[in-house]
Design a protein around this motif. Structure first.
Motif, PDB file in Angstrom:
ATOM      1  N   PHE A 182      60.944  45.568 -23.974  1.00  0.00           N
ATOM      2  CA  PHE A 182      61.934  45.425 -23.032  1.00  0.00           C
ATOM      3  C   PHE A 182      63.381  44.799 -23.149  1.00  0.00           C
ATOM      4  O   PHE A 182      64.260  45.333 -22.840  1.00  0.00           O
ATOM      5  N   LEU A 183      63.066  43.618 -23.860  1.00  0.00           N
ATOM      6  CA  LEU A 183      64.266  43.011 -24.257  1.00  0.00           C
ATOM      7  C   LEU A 183      65.219  43.812 -25.232  1.00  0.00           C
ATOM      8  O   LEU A 183      66.473  43.812 -25.266  1.00  0.00           O
ATOM      9  N   ARG A 184      64.493  44.418 -26.325  1.00  0.00           N
ATOM     10  CA  ARG A 184      65.343  45.267 -27.356  1.00  0.00           C
ATOM     11  C   ARG A 184      65.936  46.353 -26.638  1.00  0.00           C
ATOM     12  O   ARG A 184      67.160  46.699 -26.814  1.00  0.00           O
ATOM     13  N   ASN A 185      65.212  47.116 -25.985  1.00  0.00           N
ATOM     14  CA  ASN A 185      65.660  48.375 -25.670  1.00  0.00           C
ATOM     15  C   ASN A 185      66.388  48.494 -24.008  1.00  0.00           C
ATOM     16  O   ASN A 185      67.172  49.485 -23.975  1.00  0.00           O
TER      17      ASN A 185
ATOM     18  N   ILE B 109      59.762  50.556 -14.398  1.00  0.00           N
ATOM     19  CA  ILE B 109      58.438  50.278 -14.988  1.00  0.00           C
ATOM     20  C   ILE B 109      57.366  50.349 -13.842  1.00  0.00           C
ATOM     21  O   ILE B 109      57.389  49.711 -12.769  1.00  0.00           O
ATOM     22  N   GLU B 110      56.683  51.312 -13.988  1.00  0.00           N
ATOM     23  CA  GLU B 110      55.500  51.939 -13.218  1.00  0.00           C
ATOM     24  C   GLU B 110      54.579  50.923 -12.708  1.00  0.00           C
ATOM     25  O   GLU B 110      54.041  50.739 -11.656  1.00  0.00           O
ATOM     26  N   LYS B 111      53.963  50.130 -13.571  1.00  0.00           N
ATOM     27  CA  LYS B 111      52.928  49.407 -13.333  1.00  0.00           C
ATOM     28  C   LYS B 111      53.097  47.805 -13.812  1.00  0.00           C
ATOM     29  O   LYS B 111      51.992  47.171 -14.606  1.00  0.00           O
ATOM     30  N   LEU B 112      54.141  47.659 -13.757  1.00  0.00           N
ATOM     31  CA  LEU B 112      54.305  46.042 -14.260  1.00  0.00           C
ATOM     32  C   LEU B 112      53.709  44.962 -13.429  1.00  0.00           C
ATOM     33  O   LEU B 112      53.362  43.977 -13.850  1.00  0.00           O
ATOM     34  N   ILE B 113      53.626  45.341 -11.932  1.00  0.00           N
ATOM     35  CA  ILE B 113      53.104  44.382 -11.106  1.00  0.00           C
ATOM     36  C   ILE B 113      51.556  44.742 -10.596  1.00  0.00           C
ATOM     37  O   ILE B 113      51.437  44.487  -9.513  1.00  0.00           O
TER      38      ILE B 113
ATOM     39  N   GLU C 254      55.404  53.280 -18.303  1.00  0.00           N
ATOM     40  CA  GLU C 254      54.292  52.987 -17.469  1.00  0.00           C
ATOM     41  C   GLU C 254      54.138  51.225 -17.586  1.00  0.00           C
ATOM     42  O   GLU C 254      54.013  50.595 -16.504  1.00  0.00           O
ATOM     43  N   ARG C 255      54.183  50.967 -18.741  1.00  0.00           N
ATOM     44  CA  ARG C 255      53.954  49.724 -19.163  1.00  0.00           C
ATOM     45  C   ARG C 255      54.985  49.236 -20.524  1.00  0.00           C
ATOM     46  O   ARG C 255      55.462  50.313 -21.046  1.00  0.00           O
ATOM     47  N   ILE C 256      55.223  47.940 -20.661  1.00  0.00           N
ATOM     48  CA  ILE C 256      56.260  47.563 -21.538  1.00  0.00           C
ATOM     49  C   ILE C 256      55.908  46.091 -22.069  1.00  0.00           C
ATOM     50  O   ILE C 256      55.741  45.443 -21.344  1.00  0.00           O
TER      51      ILE C 256
ATOM     52  N   HIS D 139      55.781  53.133  -4.562  1.00  0.00           N
ATOM     53  CA  HIS D 139      55.218  51.979  -4.162  1.00  0.00           C
ATOM     54  C   HIS D 139      54.559  51.154  -5.282  1.00  0.00           C
ATOM     55  O   HIS D 139      53.886  51.784  -6.029  1.00  0.00           O
ATOM     56  N   GLY D 140      54.891  50.145  -5.528  1.00  0.00           N
ATOM     57  CA  GLY D 140      54.563  49.197  -6.487  1.00  0.00           C
ATOM     58  C   GLY D 140      55.321  49.336  -7.842  1.00  0.00           C
ATOM     59  O   GLY D 140      55.127  48.714  -8.863  1.00  0.00           O
ATOM     60  N   GLU D 141      56.297  50.084  -8.028  1.00  0.00           N
ATOM     61  CA  GLU D 141      57.123  50.407  -9.181  1.00  0.00           C
ATOM     62  C   GLU D 141      58.278  49.237  -9.284  1.00  0.00           C
ATOM     63  O   GLU D 141      58.765  48.803  -8.116  1.00  0.00           O
TER      64      GLU D 141
END
Length: 293
Positions: free
Chosen positions: A22-25, A35-39, A15-17, A213-215
């Protein structure tokens, strides 16, 4: 009888990270993620739909591509036709169509759109340029390819649903890559492949996801991707330069030599060059995988 399918696993979803996770995984091991709600804090998250684009950019003439096979008639990424944006949006809202808008600088044409997004602070060194937009009607497809610049890509989808099939660069030997090009054989149906004609595809291991939408989809550098618009919609990509010298060198080769060499050979040999490359895609793939022709 059960129909044989490609070996695809679902792209992981979060959902968020955090930047660190994000960099490590995902970035360091070069693995995709949705990432569902990055933006969700972008104005575009609430505002961007086809009607909004039509209102702001309806009078702009846009380049269109369809699903016709690559031929010597067109240069690298040359559009097949043009249409007013308002007419194109009416077309894709009316029903299925093969026409797509690909790599279009709509935000340069309509600067007001640039106020609707922000660079995500997620650890990638995003190239500071106005991003391009991609539009498609229901069932339109983007053939299997990887990007010329080997970028790390953040791909954001708006208005509807989009299916994404990905393969890592290590899977190239199974995908019937066309030489002197960035594509797989265009006659491969990656949603329902002909394993009798393309048996090596059985060895390929990839990923699949459906974007809403939005993902946001992270595609690591050099990843193959095949897109299908399940409904009419549009997407935007932000790019970060390749992290390794090897991939940076491949990008330079593609941009400086390969693209121009291919255009020259199309002009020199015409359709014979296209046919030769498609034949070689099968011969080289089968030879690498020790399959008799």
């Amino acid at each position: 009888m059960k129909q044989e399918k490609l070996n695809l696993e679902q792209i992981p979803r979060v959902e968020r990270i955090s930047k660190e996770d994000f960099l490590r995984n995902y970035v360091q091991p070069q693995k995709p993620v949705v990432i569902e709600k990055l933006i969700e804090n972008w104005p575009a998250y609430d505002k961007w739909n086809l009607d909004y684009i039509k209102k702001l950019a309806g009078n702009k003439e846009v380049p269109l591509y369809d699903n016709r096979p690559i031929s010597s008639k067109y240069k690298f990424n040359e559009p097949h036709t043009y249409m007013k944006m308002a007419d194109y949006i009416d077309l894709i809202k009316s029903g299925p169509t093969n026409y797509r808008i690909f790599l279009y600088h709509l935000m340069k044409e309509v600067p007001a759109l640039q106020k609707d997004f922000r660079i995500p602070k997620i650890g990638l060194k995003i190239i500071k340029q106005v991003p391009m937009l991609f539009f498609g009607g229901e069932n339109s497809k983007v053939f299997m390819h990887y990007d010329i610049d080997y970028a790390n890509i953040l791909h954001f989808h708006f208005h509807g649903k989009k299916q994404c099939i990905l393969f890592g660069p290590e899977q190239s030997k199974y995908l019937y890559k066309v030489p002197h090009a960035l594509i797989a054989r265009e006659d491969i149906n990656f949603e329902n492949p002909d394993f009798d004609k393309f048996p090596v595809l059985r060895k390929a291991k990839g990923y699949i996801a459906e974007l809403n939408h939005g993902e946001s989809l992270y595609m690591p550098e050099g990843y193959w991707h095949h897109m299908t618009y399940k409904t009419a919609g549009f997407s935007m990509s932000l790019r970060a330069a390749p992290r390794t010298l090897t991939n940076f060198s491949k990008a330079v080769y593609n941009l400086i030599f390969m693209r121009h060499f291919d255009n020259y050979m199309r002009k020199l040999r015409g359709q014979k060059w296209i046919d030769y490359k498609n034949e070689q895609a099968i011969k080289r793939t089968h030879k690498k995988n020790e399959i008799s022709l």
